[in-house]
Design a protein around this motif. Structure first.
Motif, mmCIF file in Angstrom:
data_model
loop_
_atom_site.group_PDB
_atom_site.id
_atom_site.type_symbol
_atom_site.label_atom_id
_atom_site.label_comp_id
_atom_site.label_asym_id
_atom_site.label_seq_id
_atom_site.Cartn_x
_atom_site.Cartn_y
_atom_site.Cartn_z
ATOM 1 N N ASP A 15 59.017 -5.596 118.763
ATOM 2 C CA ASP A 15 59.088 -4.797 119.999
ATOM 3 C C ASP A 15 60.179 -4.774 121.108
ATOM 4 N N ILE A 16 60.496 -6.106 121.486
ATOM 5 C CA ILE A 16 61.512 -6.512 122.412
ATOM 6 C C ILE A 16 62.875 -5.925 121.759
ATOM 7 N N ALA A 17 63.160 -6.274 120.327
ATOM 8 C CA ALA A 17 64.234 -6.014 119.847
ATOM 9 C C ALA A 17 64.721 -4.456 119.720
ATOM 10 N N LEU A 18 63.582 -3.834 119.073
ATOM 11 C CA LEU A 18 63.917 -2.503 119.359
ATOM 12 C C LEU A 18 64.321 -1.726 120.649
ATOM 13 N N SER A 19 63.560 -2.242 121.587
ATOM 14 C CA SER A 19 63.801 -1.825 123.084
ATOM 15 C C SER A 19 65.196 -1.945 123.347
ATOM 16 N N ARG A 20 65.449 -3.068 123.118
ATOM 17 C CA ARG A 20 67.186 -3.204 123.714
ATOM 18 C C ARG A 20 67.918 -2.632 122.976
ATOM 19 N N LEU A 21 67.890 -2.430 121.564
ATOM 20 C CA LEU A 21 68.605 -1.770 120.697
ATOM 21 C C LEU A 21 68.677 -0.444 121.125
ATOM 22 N N LEU A 22 67.444 0.021 121.288
ATOM 23 C CA LEU A 22 67.698 1.717 121.702
ATOM 24 C C LEU A 22 68.371 1.992 122.993
ATOM 25 N N ASP A 23 68.177 1.179 123.981
ATOM 26 C CA ASP A 23 68.888 1.210 125.206
ATOM 27 C C ASP A 23 70.338 1.036 124.834
ATOM 28 N N LEU A 24 70.866 0.136 124.186
ATOM 29 C CA LEU A 24 72.275 -0.008 123.642
ATOM 30 C C LEU A 24 72.834 1.111 123.118
ATOM 31 N N TRP B 255 70.249 -11.448 127.889
ATOM 32 C CA TRP B 255 71.504 -11.364 128.585
ATOM 33 C C TRP B 255 72.560 -10.770 127.588
ATOM 34 N N VAL B 256 72.700 -11.134 126.494
ATOM 35 C CA VAL B 256 73.640 -10.658 125.429
ATOM 36 C C VAL B 256 73.371 -9.032 125.252
ATOM 37 N N ALA B 257 71.931 -8.705 125.314
ATOM 38 C CA ALA B 257 71.920 -7.207 125.071
ATOM 39 C C ALA B 257 72.271 -6.398 126.290
ATOM 40 N N GLU B 258 72.176 -6.964 127.424
ATOM 41 C CA GLU B 258 72.720 -6.499 128.655
ATOM 42 C C GLU B 258 74.219 -6.284 128.950
ATOM 43 N N ARG C 160 81.294 -15.553 123.237
ATOM 44 C CA ARG C 160 81.278 -16.485 122.038
ATOM 45 C C ARG C 160 80.269 -17.708 122.294
ATOM 46 N N VAL C 161 80.447 -18.277 123.422
ATOM 47 C CA VAL C 161 79.732 -19.456 123.851
ATOM 48 C C VAL C 161 77.808 -19.111 123.645
ATOM 49 N N ALA C 162 77.796 -17.892 124.191
ATOM 50 C CA ALA C 162 76.341 -17.744 124.128
ATOM 51 C C ALA C 162 75.706 -17.407 122.904
ATOM 52 N N THR C 163 76.641 -16.701 121.778
ATOM 53 C CA THR C 163 76.013 -16.592 120.580
ATOM 54 C C THR C 163 76.130 -17.954 119.783
ATOM 55 N N GLU C 164 77.060 -18.715 120.078
ATOM 56 C CA GLU C 164 76.845 -20.074 119.533
ATOM 57 C C GLU C 164 75.725 -20.900 119.807
ATOM 58 N N ALA D 155 68.411 -18.135 131.425
ATOM 59 C CA ALA D 155 69.738 -17.362 131.945
ATOM 60 C C ALA D 155 70.017 -16.242 130.602
ATOM 61 N N LEU D 156 69.873 -16.744 129.556
ATOM 62 C CA LEU D 156 70.135 -15.918 128.163
ATOM 63 C C LEU D 156 69.040 -14.701 128.146
ATOM 64 N N GLN D 157 68.082 -14.948 128.911
ATOM 65 C CA GLN D 157 66.709 -14.147 128.769
ATOM 66 C C GLN D 157 66.809 -13.309 130.264
ATOM 67 N N ASN D 158 67.731 -13.515 130.767
ATOM 68 C CA ASN D 158 68.089 -12.721 132.463
ATOM 69 C C ASN D 158 66.786 -13.041 133.029
ATOM 70 N N GLN D 159 66.245 -14.307 133.145
ATOM 71 C CA GLN D 159 65.396 -14.689 133.850
ATOM 72 C C GLN D 159 65.482 -15.739 134.669
ATOM 73 N N SER D 160 64.835 -15.754 135.859
ATOM 74 C CA SER D 160 65.059 -16.826 136.844
ATOM 75 C C SER D 160 64.385 -18.084 136.551
ATOM 76 N N ALA D 161 64.834 -19.038 137.046
ATOM 77 C CA ALA D 161 64.704 -20.509 136.504
ATOM 78 C C ALA D 161 63.320 -21.062 137.226
ATOM 79 N N TYR D 162 62.169 -20.323 136.946
ATOM 80 C CA TYR D 162 60.786 -20.629 137.284
ATOM 81 C C TYR D 162 59.972 -20.618 136.012
ATOM 82 N N LEU D 163 59.180 -21.647 135.949
ATOM 83 C CA LEU D 163 58.226 -21.996 134.802
ATOM 84 C C LEU D 163 56.709 -22.058 135.236
#
Length: 972
Positions: free
Chosen positions: A540-549, A582-585, A645-649, A936-944
């Motif tokens: 679901d999330i993958a398709l949503s991000r890909l369609l926006d891209l 983050w990568v998708a954005e 490159r760093v993020a994908t690694e 950060a790679l999910q564009n989310q704040s550092a709260y758990l």
């Protein structure tokens, strides 16, 4: 052994004609000329081979014995051709008319072609030398003829000028092999004639002539002087069909007309032809201006994957023509031939040349070297292509040297087959053919790898895919229950939303405006995406991000072409978008980053931190020195590419968060250093270098940049700000720059800092580099933007708060003159090594920590703040800072690092904290940092969740209590 005896060593098939030609020469040449040859061992040794394999060379030597005598006596036959223009100028001398010029051009050409062919066939010249010599000869003959014809025409009609009275010259562009300085032995020369500006002649005896008329006549005369066959032969066959509109177009055009044509009407093959364009004659300075104007047409700033399809179409037409004319044995146009080597290189040039200026080459072997250097092709493939290309070009030259005839088709008669094989060092035709076929197989295989549609190779069958049917119905606004059923069967959690999102995209304004080609590509891409996404767990999330891209990039069909052409890239794109918002954005905002997914050497063979400076320098060196906007965009693209490159690694699990932080800090350091260089160069060009006089000695004043916080501790994350402080070492008297517009050094350095901040923070089309926070400087936001070292040192000793010394623990000089970097480190160690009252220090640290808890901690019953919460990251960092300030006067080794983990190890090694504390705090810090990176790679704040990491938080709080005696730091 005399010449006759040497001829007898030749293969029997070659002996007869060579013997007859030598006898004819002896009849026509003087005894002295014969003896001259016999006495020259190297000439006598090679003459049988050369004459047997090139009747063209032999006939000219027989017909003109003085020609060979001159080549031997001058030593030219044994030396590589050099300085053609000056030699030709001396030879042409005064040419009173076109007939005289025509004859001299042909005589010069005859002499040099014999010389070049002899050296080539004798094995004295490399392939590269032969191709370069032929090209240089052509340049000289074209330019020598043009300059004389121009002078003669100016005497007749006056000098062509623009509207301001500035004289105009014809510019001759060499295309194809001539442009690449790779001319073969009997090649046509492809030319385009251009002149800068419209206008008319000035100073003529009769009426003024329009510049177009003047240059058209000049172009016609130039063609005739080179092309026409006279009793002395010809100079070069001239082909003008590469000019705009081909044979039906005007013979000459001015710059504006040419630029307009290429921008609005030129076809794909004309763009490829312009890769080789070079000014070969006329006003070379103006010609270079023209080529710079046309560069954006040739090399696109984006990755141009349309080139695949266009090159395939061109090659298909060539193959059809070759088959129609029976050219399967053509070593240029046939499978595995010269053209396929050229197309392989041009594919990379056209796709990547706009982004990688090093690929903007005319010369094929230079291009190959760069393709290996930047790892677009492996060393093995590059070596194979280079060897094959040189072999094919050598065979082509020897084939054409037989009779000075333009052919690339292998001979079918025994005599010429023997000539070609023997000249190349083979004992028979079969031996030659075996080596040729080996080279052709390698070339064709590599060509097919580069040019063949990879979706065809991957076995994707669009016609049978249910996702294709679904997409075509959705795109046609046809709705039925089976569409949702397909999403359900694929395992979507929310099939209704997935289908609704697809429908919104299909009916969006952006997609409705697509061209026919864009729509066809989208109809191929969307089903591929749907099929690949259906294989993922997080559909679901993958398709949503890909369609926006896809909605974002749809108008740039070149990106659609990339993803269709390279299913492996599409799979990577889907994987990384599924795993990182983050990568998708980033890719949605900056589609150029898809290049990093294509470029495996970037994703999985990271540049070392110390290589980043060289890489950035290389990218910048081709940009105009005075174009700050282009340079700033280059910095931004450099950052995005390397951070991607760093993020994908990290997402792929190939890099730990701590190592990722090291890379991110190295990228930031590189960019800060470059921003300083750019700002410094700009200001000293305007105001000169800052100087000061200290103890009567005048010296330059220098500058440095200090990173604090995450940047200082080499612990950057994605999207981290930069906390930086600016320092200079100007002191004493006469503190002023030495330029025409001098400034006080204090003003100069403030402007320098402001410009650095501008370079780093300005939001251009490429975004911004970093948010910069300079508030940690002495005096904070109300203090001076730049401090001198003396003031900085004094402030740290007498005015700084404890929390400012805490910040200094993690400070690191990252850019500037080496003496300044060392001076800062000296002050840092000096200040941090001061002996402090342990109790006052403890209370100051606790007070500051409490203020941060009161104002910044977002922990509540619903969430835990990883950074500011009790038992979180800040508590660990404060313990480290407290320990450094508490014990550095006794243990200076604590100051050799600015990182948390290395500092914990040093504290344990010195027995200042228990080893268990080091272990538990290090583990907690690693876990926290990994989680902040993940978020950060999910564009989310550092709260758990409020109970997250309870064990680690409890351990951090216990050590906090042990070290600082603060029972307020409860994990709850």
């Amino acid at each position: 052994m005399n010449i006759k005896e040497k001829i007898s060593v030749l293969p029997p098939l070659l002996q007869g004609e060579a013997q007859r030609l030598w006898e004819d020469f002896c009849q026509r040449a003087s005894a002295m000329q014969q003896q001259l040859i016999e006495r020259q061992a190297s000439i006598a040794e090679t003459l049988p081979l050369v004459w047997a394999c090139s009747p063209f060379v032999a006939r000219h030597c027989v017909q003109y014995p003085d020609l060979l005598e001159n080549l031997i006596k001058t030593g030219d036959l044994l030396s590589p051709p050099d300085a053609y223009p000056s030699h030709l100028e001396d030879f042409l001398g005064d040419t009173p008319n076109e007939a005289s010029l025509s004859q001299k051009l042909r005589l010069f050409r005859r002499r040099e072609m014999v010389r070049i062919a002899w050296r080539d066939l004798a094995g004295w010249a490399s392939v590269e030398e032969t191709l370069k010599s032929l090209s240089d000869l052509a340049d000289a003959l074209i330019d020598g003829s043009l300059s004389r014809l121009y002078a003669q025409l100016c005497k007749q009609f006056g000098t062509p000028c623009d509207k301001n009275g500035v004289a105009q010259s014809l510019i001759v562009l060499g295309m194809g092999k001539l442009g690449g300085q790779e001319l073969n032995f009997s090649s046509d020369i492809d030319l385009i004639f251009v002149y800068p500006h419209a206008g008319e002649t000035v100073g003529g005896a009769g009426r003024a002539r329009d510049n177009h008329e003047f240059f058209t006549r000049l172009g016609q005369q130039l063609i005739n002087s080179l092309h026409t066959i006279t009793v002395d032969g010809f100079v070069f066959r001239v082909d003008m069909r590469l000019r705009p509109f081909g044979d039906s177009g005007s013979l000459v055009l001015n710059f504006n007309a040419l630029e307009e044509y290429y921008q609005l009407q030129a076809r794909d093959w004309e763009r490829y032809a312009m890769i080789k364009a070079r000014v070969v004659a006329g006003d070379k300075k103006a010609g270079q201006v023209l080529l710079n104007m046309l560069r954006p047409f040739i090399y696109r700033r984006y990755l141009d994957y349309n080139a695949f399809e266009s090159l395939r179409n061109m090659k298909a037409l060539i193959d059809q023509e070759a088959k129609r004319k029976g050219l399967e044995n053509n070593i240029k146009l046939g499978a595995g031939g010269i053209r396929e080597v050229e197309f392989t290189c041009q594919t990379f040039q056209l796709i990547r040349g706009g982004r990688q200026p090093a690929l903007q080459q005319r010369h094929l072997l230079t291009t190959l070297a760069h393709l290996e250097k930047y790892r677009y092709l492996s060393p093995t493939v590059t070596a194979g292509l280079r060897e094959a290309y040189l072999f094919l070009r050598l065979a082509e030259n020897h084939l054409q040297a037989i009779d000075d005839r333009q052919t690339q088709t292998l001979p079918d008669d025994e005599l010429n087959r023997s000539r070609l094989a023997w000249s190349l060092g083979f004992s028979d035709w079969a031996q030659f053919l075996a080596v040729l076929e080996k080279h052709q197989a390698l070339v064709h295989e590599q060509f097919q790898t580069v040019i063949t549609p990879l979706d065809a190779q991957s076995g994707v069958n669009h016609s049978v895919s249910p996702w294709l049917t679904l997409w075509l119905r959705v795109a046609s606004a046809v709705s039925d229950e089976t569409q949702k059923t397909l999403f359900v069967s694929a395992g979507y959690v929310n099939p209704d939303e997935a289908l609704a999102h697809l429908q919104r995209v299909a009916q969006s304004h952006a997609l409705q405006k697509l061209s026919r080609q864009g729509r066809e590509r989208l109809d191929k891409l969307i089903p591929l995406v749907l099929e690949m996404v259906s294989e993922l767990p997080q559909k679901d999330i993958a398709l949503s991000r890909l369609l926006d891209l896809i909605s974002t990039i749809a108008q740039r069909s070149v990106y659609l072409a990339l993803l269709i052409e390279r299913p492996a890239v599409l799979r990577q794109l889907i994987y990384f978008c599924a795993n990182s918002a983050w990568v998708a954005e980033q890719i949605t905002r900056y589609p150029l980053l898809m290049d990093e997914l294509l470029d495996h050497r970037g994703l999985y063979d990271m540049l070392k931190p110390n290589e980043l400076d060289n890489e950035l320098s290389h990218l910048l060196q081709h940009l105009p020195a005075d174009d700050l906007e282009m340079q700033m965009d280059c910095l931004r693209q450099f950052k995005r590419a390397n951070v991607m490159r760093v993020a994908t690694e990290e997402i792929a699990g190939n890099m730990t968060p701590m190592i990722a932080s090291d890379y991110l800090a190295a990228i930031a350091d590189t960019l800060v250093r470059r921003a300083l260089v750019m700002a410094w160069d700009y200001l000293i060009a305007k105001h000169g270098v800052p100087y000061c006089v200290v103890a009567g000695q005048k010296r330059p004043a220098h500058f440095c940049i200090v990173a604090y916080g995450k940047a200082g501790g080499i612990e950057l994350s994605y999207g981290s700000d930069l906390d930086i402080v600016f320092l200079h070492d100007s002191e004493g008297e006469s503190q002023q720059t030495d330029g025409e517009k001098p400034l006080e050094n204090s003003v100069f350095f403030v402007r320098l800092a402001q410009r650095i901040i501008h370079i780093l923070m300005t939001n251009t089309a490429g975004g911004s580099l970093y948010e910069v926070d300079p508030r940690l400087r002495p005096g904070g936001a109300s203090g001076l933007l730049v401090s001198g070292f003396e003031a900085f040192q004094s402030y740290q000793h007498h005015e700084a708060w404890t929390w400012e010394h805490q910040a200094l623990v993690r400070a690191r000089a990252v850019a500037g003159e080496s003496a300044c970097l060392a001076r800062f480190e000296q002050i840092r160690r000096e200040v941090l090594s001061l002996q402090r009252d342990p109790e006052k220090l403890r209370l100051d640290v606790l007070e500051m920590r409490q203020k941060m808890r009161d104002n910044l901690n977002k922990t509540n019953s619903q969430q835990f703040d990883i950074k500011q919460g009790n038992g979180g990251i800040i508590d660990i960092e404060f313990m480290i800072q407290y320990a450094a300030l508490r014990w550095s006067h006794q243990y200076p080794q604590l100051l050799t690092t600015t990182g948390v983990i290395p500092m914990l190890k040093r504290l344990a090694e010195q027995g200042l904290i228990p080893e268990l504390a080091c272990e538990q705090l290090s583990t907690a810090y690693h876990v926290y940092r990994a989680e902040t990176h993940r978020l950060a790679l999910q564009n989310q704040s550092a709260y758990l969740a409020p109970d997250a990491f309870n064990e680690h938080r409890q351990q951090v709080c216990e050590w906090w209590q042990m070290l600082l005696g603060d029972n307020k730091a409860s994990p709850n």
